[in-house]
Design a protein around this motif. Structure first.
Motif, short mmCIF file in Angstrom:
data_model
loop_
_atom_site.label_atom_id
_atom_site.label_comp_id
_atom_site.label_asym_id
_atom_site.label_seq_id
_atom_site.Cartn_x
_atom_site.Cartn_y
_atom_site.Cartn_z
N THR A 54 31.89 39.69 26.18
CA THR A 54 33.02 39.83 27.11
C THR A 54 33.93 38.62 27.04
O THR A 54 35.14 38.74 27.02
N GLY A 55 33.34 37.45 26.99
CA GLY A 55 34.13 36.23 27.07
C GLY A 55 34.47 35.94 28.53
O GLY A 55 34.57 36.86 29.35
N ILE A 160 32.92 37.59 34.88
CA ILE A 160 33.27 38.91 35.37
C ILE A 160 32.15 39.52 36.22
O ILE A 160 32.40 40.39 37.06
N ASN A 161 30.91 39.06 36.03
CA ASN A 161 29.81 39.60 36.82
C ASN A 161 29.84 39.10 38.27
O ASN A 161 29.00 39.52 39.08
N PHE A 162 30.80 38.23 38.62
CA PHE A 162 30.99 37.85 40.01
C PHE A 162 31.82 38.89 40.77
O PHE A 162 31.97 38.79 41.98
N ALA A 163 32.38 39.87 40.06
CA ALA A 163 33.20 40.90 40.70
C ALA A 163 32.46 41.62 41.83
O ALA A 163 33.03 41.84 42.91
N PRO A 164 31.17 42.01 41.65
CA PRO A 164 30.46 42.63 42.78
C PRO A 164 30.34 41.71 43.99
O PRO A 164 30.41 42.19 45.13
N PHE A 165 30.18 40.40 43.76
CA PHE A 165 30.11 39.46 44.88
C PHE A 165 31.43 39.45 45.64
O PHE A 165 31.46 39.38 46.88
N VAL A 166 32.53 39.49 44.90
CA VAL A 166 33.86 39.49 45.51
C VAL A 166 34.04 40.75 46.36
O VAL A 166 34.49 40.69 47.52
N TYR A 199 41.41 39.07 31.13
CA TYR A 199 40.71 39.78 30.04
C TYR A 199 41.64 40.69 29.25
O TYR A 199 41.18 41.45 28.39
N LEU A 200 42.92 40.61 29.54
CA LEU A 200 43.89 41.45 28.84
C LEU A 200 43.88 41.21 27.33
O LEU A 200 43.90 42.18 26.55
N PRO A 201 43.83 39.95 26.85
CA PRO A 201 43.81 39.75 25.38
C PRO A 201 42.61 40.40 24.69
O PRO A 201 42.76 41.01 23.64
N VAL A 202 41.41 40.27 25.29
CA VAL A 202 40.24 40.86 24.64
C VAL A 202 40.29 42.38 24.71
O VAL A 202 39.80 43.07 23.82
N LEU A 213 33.08 45.18 27.23
CA LEU A 213 32.32 45.01 28.47
C LEU A 213 30.82 45.05 28.25
O LEU A 213 30.05 44.90 29.20
N ARG A 214 30.40 45.28 27.03
CA ARG A 214 28.97 45.33 26.78
C ARG A 214 28.39 43.92 26.90
O ARG A 214 29.11 42.93 26.85
#
Length: 384
Positions: A54-55, A160-166, A199-202, A213-214
């Motif tokens: 993901t980066g 990005i895995n902090f999104a659920p916390f947010v 994450y738009l560039p990736v 997203l894998r």
């Protein structure tokens, strides 16, 4: 308020000891550090790549910039201070009245956990994401909508895995400012939108597919994943400490359930555990869970239990208890970690501090020592 002198001295010792280890630790032992630095150098050369599947653009830029211009010591100090700042802001976000002694004791309590302390003395991205998450929570609680959305978005850009916390924080944080459900949804969507822009560039590089997203999951079936999840979660909390936490949660069940932020923190813990069950890899993935759990215990348990847990945690820095013997495919620490078998063989082993010292040169596993770049990495120098 007068600060408790012994607490102040212990906290200062923690900080100074952390600074010292930041100095001698170099670029650390995490295999993701060099790819993050490489991503930043790629930016400078007009090339784009991600450090992992993901980066994490925000962390890649910050860690890359500091490493390139100032070296490992400055980078490690930034990571360590990001952790401490994040803990302070997180604590302030959930407290209406601030007691300096209680804040310092909470910091010592969390920092005594060896996973939290030693994993944040090298260039990793967890504390960067947690810092921005805490800032988002702080401004959300104080009704600064615009700032909370910005910091939550940067947090997602860092990991990005902090999104659920947010999402959970916005839904369950107790504040009149977002009592309306429609407004909560708007704040969530705004935060995610800002976070996704990083994450738009990736996304474009992936031909507008979602392959990026894998995640790099270890091999194994569900049972193997669950065993890893259980063992590593237990290890992260502490083999002895887990039983103390269970005892305290039962003993103080009523205060815990009545505490106004318990639902929020338990949901945050649950979401972190679900993520870890999906990819039970590094123990550092559970850093947020440790912090959330420690806050609940700290708020509801008597201080004598907090001091006891600090002592137990601190002992594991130097000597630790290991109930299980794990056999690995290779004992060469440069090779990928792949467990083959496990058996119950309780024993006393060296603590986390000695493991930290022994892995300081692990970074050479991923560099060419015959190049100028490799020599700078090994010596912790700026890379420009």
């Amino acid at each position: 308020m007068t600060v408790n002198l012994p607490l102040k001295i212990i906290f200062i010792i923690f900080i100074l000891f952390g600074f010292y280890l930041c100095k001698v630790g170099g670029y650390g032992s995490d295999e993701d550090t060099l790819p993050m630095i490489g991503t930043y150098i790629g930016y400078l050369n007009g090339n784009f790549m991600t450090s992992r599947f993901t980066g994490y653009p925000v962390a890649e830029f910050i860690i890359g910039f500091l490493s390139f211009n100032f070296g490992s010591f400055a980078t490690n100090i930034f990571i360590f201070l990001s952790l401490i700042s994040g803990l302070v802001i997180y604590y302030l976000s959930l407290k209406n009245e601030i007691n300096t002694n209680n804040l310092i004791l909470f910091l010592i309590f969390v920092l005594s956990n060896p996973i939290i302390f030693f994993d944040n003395l090298e260039p990793i991205d967890y504390s960067i994401a947690f810092l921005f998450f805490s800032l988002g929570m702080y401004y959300l609680k104080r009704n600064f909508f615009e700032l909370s959305v910005i910091f939550f978005g940067i947090c997602i850009g860092a990991r990005i895995n902090f999104a659920p916390f947010v999402i959970i924080t916005i839904l369950f944080a107790k504040t009149d400012f977002i009592a309306n459900n429609y407004r909560k949804v708007f704040i969530i969507l705004s935060s995610i939108f800002i976070g996704c822009l990083f994450y738009l560039p990736v996304w474009i590089q992936s031909s507008l597919t979602l392959d990026w997203l894998r995640a790099g999951r270890p091999d194994g079936d569900f049972l193997e994943y669950f065993v890893r999840f259980f063992y590593k979660t237990w290890k992260t909390i502490g083999f002895i400490q887990l039983f103390v936490f269970i005892y305290l949660l039962r003993k103080y069940l009523k205060p815990v359930l009545n505490y106004k932020y318990s639902i929020l923190n338990f949901l945050l813990i649950f979401s972190n555990l679900v993520i870890f069950l999906y990819i039970p890899a590094e123990l550092s993935y559970l850093q947020p869970m440790i912090i959330f759990l420690y806050f609940i215990i700290y708020e509801c348990a008597e201080k004598k239990y907090i001091y006891s847990l600090i002592v137990i945690n601190f002992l594991t820095w130097f000597v630790n208890f290991e109930p299980i013997k794990v056999s690995y495919k290779s004992n060469n620490y440069c090779d990928p970690v792949q467990a083959l078998d496990a058996s119950i063989e309780p024993k006393i082993i060296k603590g986390y501090y000695f493991n930290f010292l022994e892995t300081r040169d692990k970074i050479k596993c991923w560099i060419d020592l015959d190049t100028d770049y490799g020599k700078k990495i090994l010596e912790g120098k700026p890379l420009k």
